[in-house]
Design a protein around this motif. Structure first.
Motif: not given
Length: 416
Positions: A326-342
Motif C-alpha cells: 500500500r505504501s509503495q502504491l501511494l508513493t508511486a501515485i504521489s510521484r505520478r509514476d504510471y508504470p510503478q502505480t500499475s
C-alpha cells in the motif's frame, strides 16, 4: 403408427433444413510473443450468411499491464465463400502491447450478433464467443538486467538550464529541465528522471512531470519532461548529479545508455543558518550515540544473534505485507509514476485477503491512464487524487495478520 411417424418427419424436414447456420468468429494473432512495449496485431473476423443490419458491440480485450489500441480505420468489411454461398461481415484490428514481461491470457469474450434472415422479415440473433488468446512479453537476451525494462527504436535525453548555476546569491534560482524523447514505444514506460539533490545551500522544488504521447498508426512515441527549481538559500557549493538511463535498442539489439551531464552549482555568502545549526546538532548526536554504543556493547553481545534473527523476520514480513505494498502504491501515485502505480496496484490487490471491503479501482486507474494518453488532459491531478483516496479508504490488514510476527527476545522470562 408408421404412417403417422413418416408424416411427422416429412413435415419437420423442411424446418430442419432451414435452421440458420452458425456465424463464424475468428481471432488471429500475427505473433504469440513480443518485446514489452512493442505491439502485435490481433484480428477479430466475424462472418454471417447474409449481412448485419447493425454493427455488433465488439470486446475490448482489456487486461492488466496490457495496452490495447484500435488503429485508425481499424474495422473493414470482408466477404468469403462458405459452402458455395457468399458470407459477409467485418474484420476488426487491435494492437496489443504488453507493458511488462510475462504471459497474458485473454479469455473468450461474448458477442451479440444480428443478421438478416433471407427467409423472413425478422432478423436472426445469436450469442457467439471469441477464441482464447495468449500473448507473451519476452525480455530479449542481454537486456535481463534492465530495471525498469525499456525497449525502443530511439531514446534521447536533453537538458536545459534557465541561467548560470554558479555565483548565485541567496534568493536567486536556476531551473533545470530534462526531456526524454522516445520512439517505438509509449513514454509511460519511462521512470522518474530527476535524481535526489542534497546540498545545504540549495533547496530543490520539483514540478509535476509532463508526459505527452504521440499515438501513431502503427507505433507509439512521445516525451517525458521533468523540471525542478534550484533555489539558493546561503553560501555553499556542490554539483548537480548527472542523469543516465539504460535502454534496449530494438534496431541494434544492444543495451545503450542515454545521459546528460551534471553541473557545478555555487552560492556566494555565509552558509545558511539552518545548515550551521544542523552541523552542531550532528556533532552532539554523534558523541551521544558513541557513548551509548560503548556503554551497551557488552549487554547486546549476548542478545545480538536473537535480535538479528527477529529483525530479519520482521523485515521479511514487512516487505511481504499488504501495508508495504500500500505504501509503495501511494508513493508511486504521489510521484505520478504510471508504470510503478500499475505494478504496485496489482501487487497490493493480490495481498489483500478475501472479504476486505474495497472500492472497484478499475475505472479510477483507467481514468489515470486516460490523462496520460489524452493529447491535452484537462485536469491530470484529479484522477490521481481519486485513486489515492480510494486506496487509503480500504481497511488495512497489517495489524490483524502480523501482530505476532516477532518472536520474544527473552522467552520464558514471564515464568520466572
Amino acid at each position: 403408427m408408421r404412417r403417422l411417424l413418416l408424416a411427422l418427419l416429412l413435415l419437420a424436414g423442411p424446418a430442419l433444413a432451414q435452421a440458420p447456420p452458425t456465424p463464424i468468429v475468428e481471432t488471429v494473432l500475427d505473433q504469440s510473443q513480443t518485446v514489452p512495449g512493442q505491439s502485435v496485431t490481433l484480428r477479430l473476423n466475424i462472418l454471417v450468411p447474409t449481412w448485419m443490419p447493425n454493427p455488433p458491440e465488439l470486446p475490448t480485450f482489456e487486461s492488466p499491464n496490457l495496452r490495447v489500441r484500435v488503429p485508425p480505420r481499424g474495422s473493414t468489411a470482408i466477404s468469403r465463400q462458405v459452402d458455395g454461398q457468399n458470407w459477409s461481415g467485418i474484420s476488426h484490428r487491435y494492437l496489443l502491447t504488453p507493458m511488462v514481461p510475462g504471459q497474458f491470457v485473454l479469455p473468450p469474450q461474448k458477442i451479440e450478433l444480428t443478421w438478416a434472415d433471407p427467409g423472413g422479415p425478422a432478423p436472426l440473433t445469436a450469442t457467439v464467443q471469441t477464441e482464447p488468446v495468449t500473448l507473451t512479453g519476452t525480455v530479449p537476451k542481454g537486456a535481463e538486467g534492465l530495471d525498469p525494462f525499456i525497449a525502443a527504436k530511439s531514446l534521447v535525453l536533453t537538458q536545459d538550464l534557465s541561467g548560470p548555476s554558479t555565483g548565485l546569491t541567496p534568493g536567486a534560482s536556476v531551473i533545470r529541465t530534462v526531456t526524454a524523447k522516445i520512439e517505438g514505444t509509449s513514454p509511460i514506460v519511462l521512470p522518474t528522471l530527476m535524481p535526489q539533490f542534497d546540498l545545504p545551500a540549495i533547496r530543490a522544488y520539483p514540478a509535476s512531470p509532463q508526459v505527452t504521447e504521440d499515438d501513431g498508426a502503427e507505433e507509439l512515441s512521445g516525451t517525458r519532461v521533468e523540471s525542478e527549481t534550484l533555489m539558493a538559500l546561503g553560501g555553499g557549493q556542490g554539483s548537480a548529479p548527472p542523469i543516465s538511463l539504460d535502454w534496449f535498442n530494438l534496431g541494434t539489439g544492444k543495451v545503450e545508455t542515454a545521459s546528460v551531464p551534471g553541473f557545478d552549482i555555487s552560492v556566494a555568502g555565509p552558509p545558511p543558518k539552518s545548515a550551521q545549526t544542523a552541523q552542531q546538532r550532528d556533532w552532539r548526536l554523534i558523541l551521544t550515540t558513541l557513548a551509548l554504543v560503548l556503554g551497551v556493547a557488552a549487554m547486546l553481545r549476548g542478545l545480538w544473534p536473537r535480535a538479528r534473527d527477529a529483525a530479519q523476520t520482521h523485515r521479511q514480513a514487512r516487505l511481504a505485507s499488504e501495508a508495504y505494498a500500500r505504501s509503495q502504491l501511494l508513493t508511486a501515485i504521489s510521484r505520478r509514476d504510471y508504470p510503478q502505480t500499475s505494478r504496485w496496484l496489482e501487487d497490493w490487490r493480490a495481498r489483500l485477503p478475501a472479504g476486505v471491503p474495497m472500492q472497484d479501482l478499475s475505472e479510477l486507474f483507467a481514468a489515470v491512464g486516460a490523462t496520460l494518453y489524452a493529447a491535452q488532459p484537462a485536469s491530470p491531478a484529479s484522477p490521481w487524487e481519486a485513486l489515492a483516496h480510494a486506496v487509503r479508504a480500504t481497511p488495512s490488514v497489517w495489524g490483524r495478520s502480523n501482530r505476532q510476527i516477532l518472536p520474544e527476545l527473552n522467552p520464558g522470562s514471564q515464568a520466572r
